[in-house]
Design a protein around this motif. Structure first.
Motif, PDB file in Angstrom:
ATOM      1  N   ASP A 180       0.805  -1.223   0.000  1.00  0.00           N
ATOM      2  CA  ASP A 180       0.000   0.000   0.000  1.00  0.00           C
ATOM      3  C   ASP A 180       0.840   1.277   0.000  1.00  0.00           C
ATOM      4  OD1 ASP A 180      -2.458  -1.257  -0.136  1.00  0.00           O
ATOM      5  OD2 ASP A 180      -2.765  -1.269   2.034  1.00  0.00           O
ATOM      6  N   SER A 181       1.969   1.263   0.687  1.00  0.00           N
ATOM      7  CA  SER A 181       2.782   2.471   0.739  1.00  0.00           C
ATOM      8  C   SER A 181       3.373   2.797  -0.640  1.00  0.00           C
ATOM      9  CB  SER A 181       3.893   2.349   1.782  1.00  0.00           C
ATOM     10  OG  SER A 181       4.810   1.334   1.420  1.00  0.00           O
ATOM     11  N   ILE A 182       3.714   1.778  -1.400  1.00  0.00           N
ATOM     12  CA  ILE A 182       4.239   1.992  -2.753  1.00  0.00           C
ATOM     13  C   ILE A 182       3.126   2.467  -3.679  1.00  0.00           C
ATOM     14  CG2 ILE A 182       5.256   0.838  -4.769  1.00  0.00           C
ATOM     15  CD1 ILE A 182       6.865  -0.878  -2.764  1.00  0.00           C
ATOM     16  N   VAL A 183       1.954   1.888  -3.544  1.00  0.00           N
ATOM     17  CA  VAL A 183       0.804   2.322  -4.352  1.00  0.00           C
ATOM     18  C   VAL A 183       0.464   3.773  -4.037  1.00  0.00           C
ATOM     19  CG1 VAL A 183      -1.657   1.950  -4.785  1.00  0.00           C
ATOM     20  CG2 VAL A 183      -0.109  -0.004  -4.650  1.00  0.00           C
ATOM     21  N   THR A 184       0.526   4.146  -2.767  1.00  0.00           N
ATOM     22  CA  THR A 184       0.236   5.529  -2.376  1.00  0.00           C
ATOM     23  C   THR A 184       1.252   6.485  -2.989  1.00  0.00           C
ATOM     24  OG1 THR A 184      -0.825   4.838  -0.328  1.00  0.00           O
ATOM     25  CG2 THR A 184      -0.025   7.105  -0.421  1.00  0.00           C
ATOM     26  N   GLU A 185       2.527   6.126  -2.932  1.00  0.00           N
ATOM     27  CA  GLU A 185       3.556   6.989  -3.515  1.00  0.00           C
ATOM     28  C   GLU A 185       3.378   7.110  -5.026  1.00  0.00           C
ATOM     29  OE1 GLU A 185       8.396   7.645  -3.628  1.00  0.00           O
ATOM     30  OE2 GLU A 185       7.584   6.034  -2.389  1.00  0.00           O
ATOM     31  N   ALA A 186       3.053   6.004  -5.673  1.00  0.00           N
ATOM     32  CA  ALA A 186       2.807   6.032  -7.115  1.00  0.00           C
ATOM     33  C   ALA A 186       1.588   6.902  -7.420  1.00  0.00           C
ATOM     34  CB  ALA A 186       2.614   4.615  -7.654  1.00  0.00           C
ATOM     35  N   LEU A 222      -7.556   9.661  -2.727  1.00  0.00           N
ATOM     36  CA  LEU A 222      -6.537   9.776  -1.686  1.00  0.00           C
ATOM     37  C   LEU A 222      -7.040  10.519  -0.444  1.00  0.00           C
ATOM     38  CD1 LEU A 222      -3.394  10.504  -3.885  1.00  0.00           C
ATOM     39  CD2 LEU A 222      -3.788   8.467  -2.464  1.00  0.00           C
ATOM     40  N   ARG A 223      -8.086  11.325  -0.580  1.00  0.00           N
ATOM     41  CA  ARG A 223      -8.657  12.003   0.593  1.00  0.00           C
ATOM     42  C   ARG A 223      -9.271  11.003   1.569  1.00  0.00           C
ATOM     43  NH1 ARG A 223     -12.129  16.119  -2.330  1.00  0.00           N
ATOM     44  NH2 ARG A 223     -13.635  14.934  -1.156  1.00  0.00           N
ATOM     45  N   GLU A 224      -9.484   9.769   1.130  1.00  0.00           N
ATOM     46  CA  GLU A 224     -10.037   8.724   1.988  1.00  0.00           C
ATOM     47  C   GLU A 224      -8.952   7.805   2.546  1.00  0.00           C
ATOM     48  OE1 GLU A 224     -13.194   6.775  -0.139  1.00  0.00           O
ATOM     49  OE2 GLU A 224     -14.046   8.690  -0.758  1.00  0.00           O
ATOM     50  N   HIS A 225      -7.701   8.143   2.313  1.00  0.00           N
ATOM     51  CA  HIS A 225      -6.572   7.342   2.791  1.00  0.00           C
ATOM     52  C   HIS A 225      -6.553   7.353   4.325  1.00  0.00           C
ATOM     53  CE1 HIS A 225      -2.389   6.131   3.436  1.00  0.00           C
ATOM     54  NE2 HIS A 225      -2.439   5.626   2.212  1.00  0.00           N
ATOM     55  N   PRO A 226      -6.109   6.274   4.961  1.00  0.00           N
ATOM     56  CA  PRO A 226      -6.081   6.242   6.430  1.00  0.00           C
ATOM     57  C   PRO A 226      -5.107   7.241   7.060  1.00  0.00           C
ATOM     58  CG  PRO A 226      -5.404   4.113   5.496  1.00  0.00           C
ATOM     59  CD  PRO A 226      -5.782   4.992   4.367  1.00  0.00           C
ATOM     60  N   ASP A 227      -4.090   7.669   6.337  1.00  0.00           N
ATOM     61  CA  ASP A 227      -3.097   8.609   6.879  1.00  0.00           C
ATOM     62  C   ASP A 227      -3.607  10.043   6.725  1.00  0.00           C
ATOM     63  OD1 ASP A 227      -0.948  10.377   7.282  1.00  0.00           O
ATOM     64  OD2 ASP A 227       0.508   8.930   6.494  1.00  0.00           O
ATOM     65  N   PRO A 228      -3.804  10.761   7.836  1.00  0.00           N
ATOM     66  CA  PRO A 228      -4.328  12.137   7.759  1.00  0.00           C
ATOM     67  C   PRO A 228      -3.439  13.087   6.954  1.00  0.00           C
ATOM     68  CG  PRO A 228      -4.300  11.357  10.037  1.00  0.00           C
ATOM     69  CD  PRO A 228      -3.634  10.311   9.208  1.00  0.00           C
ATOM     70  N   GLN A 229      -2.127  12.849   6.947  1.00  0.00           N
ATOM     71  CA  GLN A 229      -1.236  13.707   6.166  1.00  0.00           C
ATOM     72  C   GLN A 229      -1.491  13.555   4.670  1.00  0.00           C
ATOM     73  OE1 GLN A 229       2.624  12.515   7.792  1.00  0.00           O
ATOM     74  NE2 GLN A 229       2.794  14.537   8.729  1.00  0.00           N
ATOM     75  N   ILE A 230      -1.764  12.343   4.243  1.00  0.00           N
ATOM     76  CA  ILE A 230      -2.065  12.103   2.830  1.00  0.00           C
ATOM     77  C   ILE A 230      -3.425  12.696   2.489  1.00  0.00           C
ATOM     78  CG2 ILE A 230      -2.534  10.304   1.109  1.00  0.00           C
ATOM     79  CD1 ILE A 230      -0.238   8.715   2.502  1.00  0.00           C
ATOM     80  N   GLN A 231      -4.380  12.568   3.401  1.00  0.00           N
ATOM     81  CA  GLN A 231      -5.694  13.181   3.187  1.00  0.00           C
ATOM     82  C   GLN A 231      -5.552  14.687   3.003  1.00  0.00           C
ATOM     83  OE1 GLN A 231      -8.122  12.223   6.582  1.00  0.00           O
ATOM     84  NE2 GLN A 231      -7.973  10.023   6.248  1.00  0.00           N
ATOM     85  N   GLU A 232      -4.766  15.306   3.865  1.00  0.00           N
ATOM     86  CA  GLU A 232      -4.567  16.747   3.816  1.00  0.00           C
ATOM     87  C   GLU A 232      -3.862  17.159   2.518  1.00  0.00           C
ATOM     88  OE1 GLU A 232      -1.920  19.917   6.326  1.00  0.00           O
ATOM     89  OE2 GLU A 232      -3.019  18.407   7.477  1.00  0.00           O
ATOM     90  N   TRP A 233      -2.827  16.412   2.146  1.00  0.00           N
ATOM     91  CA  TRP A 233      -2.097  16.689   0.909  1.00  0.00           C
ATOM     92  C   TRP A 233      -3.040  16.608  -0.298  1.00  0.00           C
ATOM     93  CZ3 TRP A 233      -1.254  13.773  -3.487  1.00  0.00           C
ATOM     94  CH2 TRP A 233      -0.302  14.266  -4.373  1.00  0.00           C
ATOM     95  N   ALA A 234      -3.840  15.549  -0.347  1.00  0.00           N
ATOM     96  CA  ALA A 234      -4.755  15.345  -1.465  1.00  0.00           C
ATOM     97  C   ALA A 234      -5.787  16.468  -1.552  1.00  0.00           C
ATOM     98  CB  ALA A 234      -5.441  13.995  -1.358  1.00  0.00           C
ATOM     99  N   ALA A 235      -6.318  16.883  -0.409  1.00  0.00           N
ATOM    100  CA  ALA A 235      -7.303  17.966  -0.394  1.00  0.00           C
ATOM    101  C   ALA A 235      -6.684  19.270  -0.889  1.00  0.00           C
ATOM    102  CB  ALA A 235      -7.867  18.138   1.011  1.00  0.00           C
ATOM    103  N   LYS A 236      -5.455  19.536  -0.476  1.00  0.00           N
ATOM    104  CA  LYS A 236      -4.759  20.762  -0.893  1.00  0.00           C
ATOM    105  C   LYS A 236      -4.517  20.756  -2.407  1.00  0.00           C
ATOM    106  CE  LYS A 236      -0.425  23.203  -0.288  1.00  0.00           C
ATOM    107  NZ  LYS A 236       0.885  22.804  -0.693  1.00  0.00           N
ATOM    108  N   ILE A 237      -4.024  19.656  -2.928  1.00  0.00           N
ATOM    109  CA  ILE A 237      -3.732  19.564  -4.367  1.00  0.00           C
ATOM    110  C   ILE A 237      -5.024  19.640  -5.169  1.00  0.00           C
ATOM    111  CG2 ILE A 237      -2.756  18.128  -6.204  1.00  0.00           C
ATOM    112  CD1 ILE A 237      -0.651  19.364  -4.311  1.00  0.00           C
ATOM    113  N   GLU A 238      -6.066  18.970  -4.688  1.00  0.00           N
ATOM    114  CA  GLU A 238      -7.345  19.010  -5.391  1.00  0.00           C
ATOM    115  C   GLU A 238      -7.874  20.445  -5.477  1.00  0.00           C
ATOM    116  OE1 GLU A 238     -11.872  17.207  -5.250  1.00  0.00           O
ATOM    117  OE2 GLU A 238     -10.442  16.575  -3.728  1.00  0.00           O
ATOM    118  N   ALA A 239      -7.739  21.191  -4.381  1.00  0.00           N
ATOM    119  CA  ALA A 239      -8.185  22.592  -4.379  1.00  0.00           C
ATOM    120  C   ALA A 239      -7.389  23.405  -5.387  1.00  0.00           C
ATOM    121  CB  ALA A 239      -8.060  23.185  -2.984  1.00  0.00           C
TER     122      ALA A 239
END
Length: 88
Positions: free
Chosen positions: A38-44, A68-85
């Motif tokens: 999963d960590s490799i898939v997330t990075e990809a 990615l906003r539904e990812h279990p890691d809150p940092q990834i959720q936050e990153w995805a929300a920022k990029i999407e915006a």
């Protein structure tokens, strides 16, 4: 997108770094389809979010951010929300 026989995260990241977005996307999509870690898939996936808009496919980046906003890691959720915006 043409499939790559042995896609790797390293090859996808290197192609992205060199600005070869078509090859980067082919490798990274292949990694997302075939990798079990999963960590490799997330990075990809995060790298695909960077590559898609530069290859004229911002809608794919936005869809991946929504996933990615539904990812279990809150940092990834936050990153995805920022990029999407930024993409909207």
């Amino acid at each position: 997108m043409a499939s790559i026989p042995n896609p790797t995260l390293a090859a996808g990241l290197e192609a992205l770094k060199q600005g070869n977005y078509q090859d980067a996307i082919a490798h990274l999509e292949g990694v997302c389809e075939m990798e079990l870690d999963d960590s490799i898939v997330t990075e990809a996936s995060q790298s695909l979010v960077q590559a898609y808009p530069k290859h004229g496919q911002p809608e794919k980046a936005i869809a991946l951010c929504q996933h990615l906003r539904e990812h279990p890691d809150p940092q990834i959720q936050e990153w995805a929300a920022k990029i999407e915006a930024e993409l909207n």
